[in-house]
Write a protein that holds these residues in place. Sequence first.
Motif, mmCIF file in Angstrom:
data_model
loop_
_atom_site.group_PDB
_atom_site.id
_atom_site.type_symbol
_atom_site.label_atom_id
_atom_site.label_comp_id
_atom_site.label_asym_id
_atom_site.label_seq_id
_atom_site.Cartn_x
_atom_site.Cartn_y
_atom_site.Cartn_z
ATOM 1 N N ALA A 86 0.823 -1.210 0.000
ATOM 2 C CA ALA A 86 0.000 0.000 0.000
ATOM 3 C C ALA A 86 0.858 1.261 0.000
ATOM 4 C CB ALA A 86 -0.931 -0.011 1.201
ATOM 5 N N VAL A 87 1.851 1.331 0.873
ATOM 6 C CA VAL A 87 2.644 2.563 0.972
ATOM 7 C C VAL A 87 3.542 2.742 -0.243
ATOM 8 C CG1 VAL A 87 2.550 2.559 3.494
ATOM 9 C CG2 VAL A 87 4.460 1.452 2.340
ATOM 10 N N THR A 88 3.981 1.631 -0.844
ATOM 11 C CA THR A 88 4.755 1.762 -2.084
ATOM 12 C C THR A 88 3.896 2.362 -3.191
ATOM 13 O OG1 THR A 88 6.107 -0.156 -1.481
ATOM 14 C CG2 THR A 88 6.109 0.500 -3.788
ATOM 15 N N THR A 89 2.642 1.977 -3.227
ATOM 16 C CA THR A 89 1.731 2.509 -4.247
ATOM 17 C C THR A 89 1.401 3.975 -3.999
ATOM 18 O OG1 THR A 89 0.756 0.313 -4.508
ATOM 19 C CG2 THR A 89 -0.500 2.172 -5.370
ATOM 20 N N ILE A 90 1.161 4.340 -2.736
ATOM 21 C CA ILE A 90 0.718 5.705 -2.446
ATOM 22 C C ILE A 90 1.884 6.695 -2.497
ATOM 23 C CG2 ILE A 90 1.004 5.775 0.073
ATOM 24 C CD1 ILE A 90 -2.077 6.938 -1.900
ATOM 25 N N LEU A 91 3.099 6.248 -2.207
ATOM 26 C CA LEU A 91 4.246 7.161 -2.210
ATOM 27 C C LEU A 91 4.968 7.202 -3.561
ATOM 28 C CD1 LEU A 91 5.870 6.542 1.302
ATOM 29 C CD2 LEU A 91 4.526 8.511 0.550
ATOM 30 N N ASN A 92 4.628 6.305 -4.447
ATOM 31 C CA ASN A 92 5.253 6.286 -5.768
ATOM 32 C C ASN A 92 4.173 6.434 -6.827
ATOM 33 O OD1 ASN A 92 6.877 5.984 -7.985
ATOM 34 N ND2 ASN A 92 7.449 3.856 -7.573
ATOM 35 N N PRO A 93 3.942 7.640 -7.317
ATOM 36 C CA PRO A 93 2.888 7.835 -8.326
ATOM 37 C C PRO A 93 3.138 7.082 -9.620
ATOM 38 C CG PRO A 93 3.576 9.924 -7.362
ATOM 39 C CD PRO A 93 4.575 8.901 -6.934
ATOM 40 N N GLY A 94 4.370 6.596 -9.821
ATOM 41 C CA GLY A 94 4.654 5.821 -11.026
ATOM 42 C C GLY A 94 4.041 4.438 -11.015
ATOM 43 N N VAL A 95 3.618 3.952 -9.842
ATOM 44 C CA VAL A 95 2.954 2.649 -9.743
ATOM 45 C C VAL A 95 1.506 2.828 -10.180
ATOM 46 C CG1 VAL A 95 2.277 0.777 -8.206
ATOM 47 C CG2 VAL A 95 4.474 1.919 -7.875
ATOM 48 N N ARG A 96 1.150 2.202 -11.307
ATOM 49 C CA ARG A 96 -0.165 2.420 -11.900
ATOM 50 C C ARG A 96 -1.124 1.254 -11.664
ATOM 51 N NH1 ARG A 96 -0.348 6.440 -15.612
ATOM 52 N NH2 ARG A 96 -2.034 5.383 -16.730
ATOM 53 N N SER A 97 -0.624 0.133 -11.151
ATOM 54 C CA SER A 97 -1.489 -1.016 -10.913
ATOM 55 C C SER A 97 -0.852 -1.908 -9.859
ATOM 56 C CB SER A 97 -1.730 -1.812 -12.203
ATOM 57 O OG SER A 97 -0.504 -2.333 -12.684
ATOM 58 N N ILE A 98 -1.673 -2.761 -9.254
ATOM 59 C CA ILE A 98 -1.216 -3.731 -8.265
ATOM 60 C C ILE A 98 -1.564 -5.116 -8.784
ATOM 61 C CG2 ILE A 98 -1.479 -4.561 -5.903
ATOM 62 C CD1 ILE A 98 -2.184 -1.768 -5.054
ATOM 63 N N GLY A 99 -0.569 -5.967 -8.864
ATOM 64 C CA GLY A 99 -0.803 -7.312 -9.376
ATOM 65 C C GLY A 99 -0.285 -7.466 -10.792
ATOM 66 N N VAL A 100 -0.815 -8.468 -11.486
ATOM 67 C CA VAL A 100 -0.355 -8.796 -12.831
ATOM 68 C C VAL A 100 -1.042 -7.905 -13.854
ATOM 69 C CG1 VAL A 100 -0.158 -10.627 -14.555
ATOM 70 C CG2 VAL A 100 0.008 -11.166 -12.130
ATOM 71 N N VAL A 101 -0.258 -7.391 -14.795
ATOM 72 C CA VAL A 101 -0.787 -6.593 -15.905
ATOM 73 C C VAL A 101 -0.335 -7.253 -17.198
ATOM 74 C CG1 VAL A 101 -0.846 -4.338 -17.019
ATOM 75 C CG2 VAL A 101 -0.668 -4.491 -14.540
ATOM 76 N N THR A 102 -1.272 -7.635 -18.019
ATOM 77 C CA THR A 102 -0.958 -8.303 -19.274
ATOM 78 C C THR A 102 -0.606 -7.285 -20.351
ATOM 79 O OG1 THR A 102 -3.277 -8.302 -19.961
ATOM 80 C CG2 THR A 102 -2.518 -10.191 -18.670
ATOM 81 N N ASN A 103 -0.010 -7.784 -21.434
ATOM 82 C CA ASN A 103 0.339 -6.909 -22.553
ATOM 83 C C ASN A 103 -0.901 -6.321 -23.211
ATOM 84 O OD1 ASN A 103 3.105 -7.332 -22.257
ATOM 85 N ND2 ASN A 103 3.049 -9.208 -23.506
ATOM 86 N N ALA A 104 -1.990 -7.079 -23.202
ATOM 87 C CA ALA A 104 -3.227 -6.563 -23.791
ATOM 88 C C ALA A 104 -3.759 -5.377 -22.997
ATOM 89 C CB ALA A 104 -4.275 -7.674 -23.841
ATOM 90 N N GLN A 105 -3.583 -5.412 -21.663
ATOM 91 C CA GLN A 105 -4.026 -4.295 -20.843
ATOM 92 C C GLN A 105 -3.123 -3.082 -20.998
ATOM 93 O OE1 GLN A 105 -3.977 -6.367 -17.083
ATOM 94 N NE2 GLN A 105 -6.192 -6.689 -17.099
ATOM 95 N N LEU A 106 -1.836 -3.332 -21.283
ATOM 96 C CA LEU A 106 -0.899 -2.220 -21.463
ATOM 97 C C LEU A 106 -1.012 -1.564 -22.826
ATOM 98 C CD1 LEU A 106 2.363 -3.643 -19.817
ATOM 99 C CD2 LEU A 106 0.891 -1.831 -18.941
ATOM 100 N N GLU A 107 -1.606 -2.256 -23.763
ATOM 101 C CA GLU A 107 -1.687 -1.721 -25.122
ATOM 102 C C GLU A 107 -2.567 -0.470 -25.156
ATOM 103 O OE1 GLU A 107 -2.909 -3.231 -29.631
ATOM 104 O OE2 GLU A 107 -3.056 -4.570 -27.880
ATOM 105 N N GLY A 108 -2.014 0.591 -25.644
ATOM 106 C CA GLY A 108 -2.730 1.854 -25.747
ATOM 107 C C GLY A 108 -2.675 2.716 -24.504
#
Length: 335
Positions: A268-290
């Motif tokens: 939680a604190v890594t996500t809230i203190l680092n605005p570069g973190v855009r998701s938690i967990g697995v992100v597939t290439n299809a979700q990253l597209e676009g």
Amino acid sequence: MVTALEKLKGLFPETAEKGEKREKNIGLWALFHKEMGDHIRSRRLQLLLGLVAVACFASLYGALTGISGTSSDGDFVFLKLFITSGSSIPSFVSFIAMLGPFVGLALGFDAVNSERNSGTLNRLLSQPIYRDSVINGKFMAGAAVIFIMVFAMGGLTAAVGLIAIGIPPSLEEVGRILVFLLFTGVYICFWLGLSILFSVLCRHAATSALAVIACWLFFTIFLSLLAGIIAAALFPLDGIQGLFNVMDNYRCELYINRLSPYYLYAEAVTTILNPGVRSIGVVTNAQLEGAIAGYLPFGQSLLLVWPHLTAMCAMTLAAFALSYLKFMRQEIRSN
């Protein structure tokens, strides 16, 4: 005359209930102030505060070294004071995640059993004080000390960092730091509630302290090892079938790890203190597209970590509720 007053009081039941609530609150707040004074004058807490202060300033020194070694230009430089580590010094977040539970442990591991063994608990309950006011006052006093310590330490670290880097924080950075300190307070309060629970269950303070330390070791170190073993057993990665089990293996390990308050807090604190973190967990290439590269807004970061805060609050309330129920059913005898 007395009979007439009793009859008048019976005509106004709401007034009688308010009087009972007022008397109950008087006992609760008296115990709250007494426990607060005991914590503040405790040498144990003073030593822990000194240890946490040294660790925070060491992490701040490492962060300043790391920031100056790379570049102080860019966005959210002020947040880097809390998440940047030096060459051999962990970050502020890492220190708090490791040392924070010991503050909660020190405030609660002998909250009940020490008074029971010394006989003061029996004398305390012989006074016109409700039994639940005792356990509520102890938890409230410990939680107040924890939140005061966390916000004071965070404010002091931010002030020293502001003087060192000379760059004032933006409004969004202030909001992220306040949410981070709120998470830290709830995280340490979980260990306070757990230590009070073992203080109620165990007769001796040393036994309750060892039990809480064992829980801390399990959640911090051993649960992550067990998560990997269980995930590998349920979804093996060997052979051709392992190619199809990669996602299931990762999700299983992630869900087991999230049973640990240490993992929840770190994520939680890594996500809230680092605005570069855009998701938690697995992100597939299809979700990253676009997707457009950039920082996540403060509101969206809060949506990502809101379940973590809810889970930590639920764990804290569950630990305190168990200690409350056990204490209310225990028989208090004088030695």
